[in-house]
Design an enzyme around this catalytic site. Sequence first.
Site, PDB file in Angstrom:
ATOM      1  N   GLU A   1      47.690  61.019  46.339  1.00 47.07           N
ATOM      2  CA  GLU A   1      47.176  60.036  45.384  1.00 47.07           C
ATOM      3  C   GLU A   1      45.982  60.587  44.599  1.00 47.07           C
ATOM      4  O   GLU A   1      45.905  60.414  43.400  1.00 47.07           O
ATOM      5  CB  GLU A   1      46.765  58.769  46.157  1.00 47.07           C
ATOM      6  CG  GLU A   1      46.088  57.676  45.343  1.00 47.07           C
ATOM      7  CD  GLU A   1      47.040  56.912  44.434  1.00 47.07           C
ATOM      8  OE1 GLU A   1      48.255  57.161  44.448  1.00 47.07           O
ATOM      9  OE2 GLU A   1      46.548  56.054  43.674  1.00 47.07           O
TER      10      GLU A   1
ATOM     11  N   THR B   1      55.326  52.910  29.164  1.00 53.58           N
ATOM     12  CA  THR B   1      54.645  53.530  30.308  1.00 53.58           C
ATOM     13  C   THR B   1      55.277  53.152  31.644  1.00 53.58           C
ATOM     14  O   THR B   1      54.961  53.734  32.665  1.00 53.58           O
ATOM     15  CB  THR B   1      53.133  53.208  30.288  1.00 53.58           C
ATOM     16  OG1 THR B   1      52.469  54.075  31.209  1.00 53.58           O
ATOM     17  CG2 THR B   1      52.875  51.750  30.649  1.00 53.58           C
TER      18      THR B   1
END
Length: 505
Positions: free
Chosen positions: A370, A496
Amino acid sequence: MHFSSLSLSLTALAIVSPCIAHPQPVLRQDDSQTRADTIKSAFSHAWDGYLQYAFPHDELHPVSNGYGDSRNGWGASAVDALSTAVIMRNATIVNKILDHVATIDYSKTDSTVSLFETTIRYLGGMLSGYDLLKGPASDLVSDSSKVDVLLTQSKNLGDVLKFAFNTPSGVPYNNLNITSGGNDGATTNGLAVTGTLALEWTRLSDLTGDPTYGDLSQKAESYLLNPQPKSAEPFPGLVGSNINIATGQFADAQVSWNGGDDSYYEYLIKMYVYDPKRFGLYKDRWVAAAQSTMQHLASHPSSRPDLTFLASYNNGTYDLSSQHLTCFDGGSFLLGGTVLNRTDFINFGLALVNGCHDTYNSTLTGIGPETFSWDTSSIPASQQTLYEQAGFYITSGAYILRPEVIESFYYAWRVTGDETYREWIWSAFSAINDYCRTGSGFAGLTDVNAANGGGRYDNQESFLFAEVMKYSYLAFSEEAEWQVQTGGGNKFVLNTEAHPVRVST
Ligand SMILES: *[C@@H]1O[C@H](CO)[C@@H](O)[C@H](O)[C@H]1NC(C)=O
Ligand SMILES: *[C@@H]1O[C@H](CO)[C@@H](O)[C@H](O)[C@H]1NC(C)=O
Ligand SMILES: *[C@@H]1O[C@H](CO)[C@@H](O)[C@H](O)[C@H]1NC(C)=O
Ligand SMILES: *[C@@H]1O[C@H](CO)[C@@H](O)[C@H](O)[C@H]1NC(C)=O
Ligand SMILES: *[C@@H]1O[C@H](CO)[C@@H](O)[C@H](O)[C@H]1NC(C)=O
């Protein structure tokens, strides 16, 4: 792109040699078909589990077989899955989703509505379904009135949300109470949540013939395109992170391509792809930002000077860390590079793609973390070897089914035709299929650098359907109008959330 505040610490150690791309032999057509079929089966596995345990709620809890309603309870996974199901040509799933969309009451929810998340997932998902099913996939649904509902519901949703822009400046509130017409009382709005609306809202106007929606989003965007005060633009095109809702003035000058800022830059070039006549200024701003990024934000780890990551910048100080979310950046440079015929942007995009691949290829699961860092002042002792070999260390090892790395591999494959990038997609998809798959769907991992991925998060974000499955499938499926094209040939542009929207005609 999506926001999330995961704060996990991690101490595992990887000892995997960094790898450099070698040209791959061309994949045989039937191997490509086999891979496409495997990805379709994975999508069906997730869909079947969602249908059995969670539909019509927002998302499946894939470990406990429960459900969540994190996106207002309108069936986010169903709406987000629509354009992928269309592209996979699964009429059963498409019809099921269309029947669901017709039942949604967008005026009702118990929870706070995010203007940004609702726009990219629900509005983007419905508009894309409409564009695909009225266009190149029109044979998939025989009853065209079921398709018309997608536009009716998009307009309904736009009408519910548009009060968000009713502020002194026109910069919207992001967090809305649609029951009371209220908001969370914020004084600023973020760069990405303000700057990632124009594609969907403009498409809604272009399809309905009512300019209101596009005008609202473009008015908000106007403050981002002409940033004030001047100090909010420390390098040409690169702007601060928060905008004052009352005045439209920037409230800071923190510059990055990370979550919170990311898709502002993404949409600058995508708006130009959508309509070069109307959105030339957006393109100019993207070019300025891209050039400044190459000049000022490109950063090379001391242990691996061959790698390129993007740093962030604030008032003279560089932060040498980055995120999975940021890895859309290679795709953005590749799209801009091919559309504008700029080899320098394409080459820089490929360098960013290579850096993000390194974050995947260097962990024990083959999935990237992440967040990661290459700031040598604070390398944990347990990760010194990882830093020496891979050029980064992990600051959060979570993986929550994010798509950005596969997304940029997909742009690299489409723009260069180099099989290496399809192999990277296949490796990443296979790792996700191996480590994240549960009996009913796909779960996030707590630690991509633990041998088995660590623990499992009991959540399957709707973007698993919209993005991870779609970008993976597109790389191995047939040529089609919705695929990203080289040069100026795009018929669709992906929002997106990876929903393909037909470009303006
Ligand atoms: C469509 O999806 C359903 C549900 O996942 C699956 O059972 C079926 O095999 C799929 N059909 C096709 C043609 O792929
Ligand atoms: C929205 O406003 C209504 C009416 O004031 C209130 O009852 C409700 O609790 C609010 N919802 C949220 C999510 O705050
Ligand atoms: C920027 O940094 C300088 C000194 O490093 C400091 O004096 C100034 O207040 C800072 N400006 C802002 C807006 O933080
Ligand atoms: C792209 O640019 C190169 C030189 O930079 C030029 O030779 C070529 O013709 C251009 N292609 C297009 C399609 O404009
Ligand atoms: C790293 O990449 C190499 C070459 O592409 C591949 O053989 C290897 O399996 C990858 N390692 C991981 C952990 O994905």
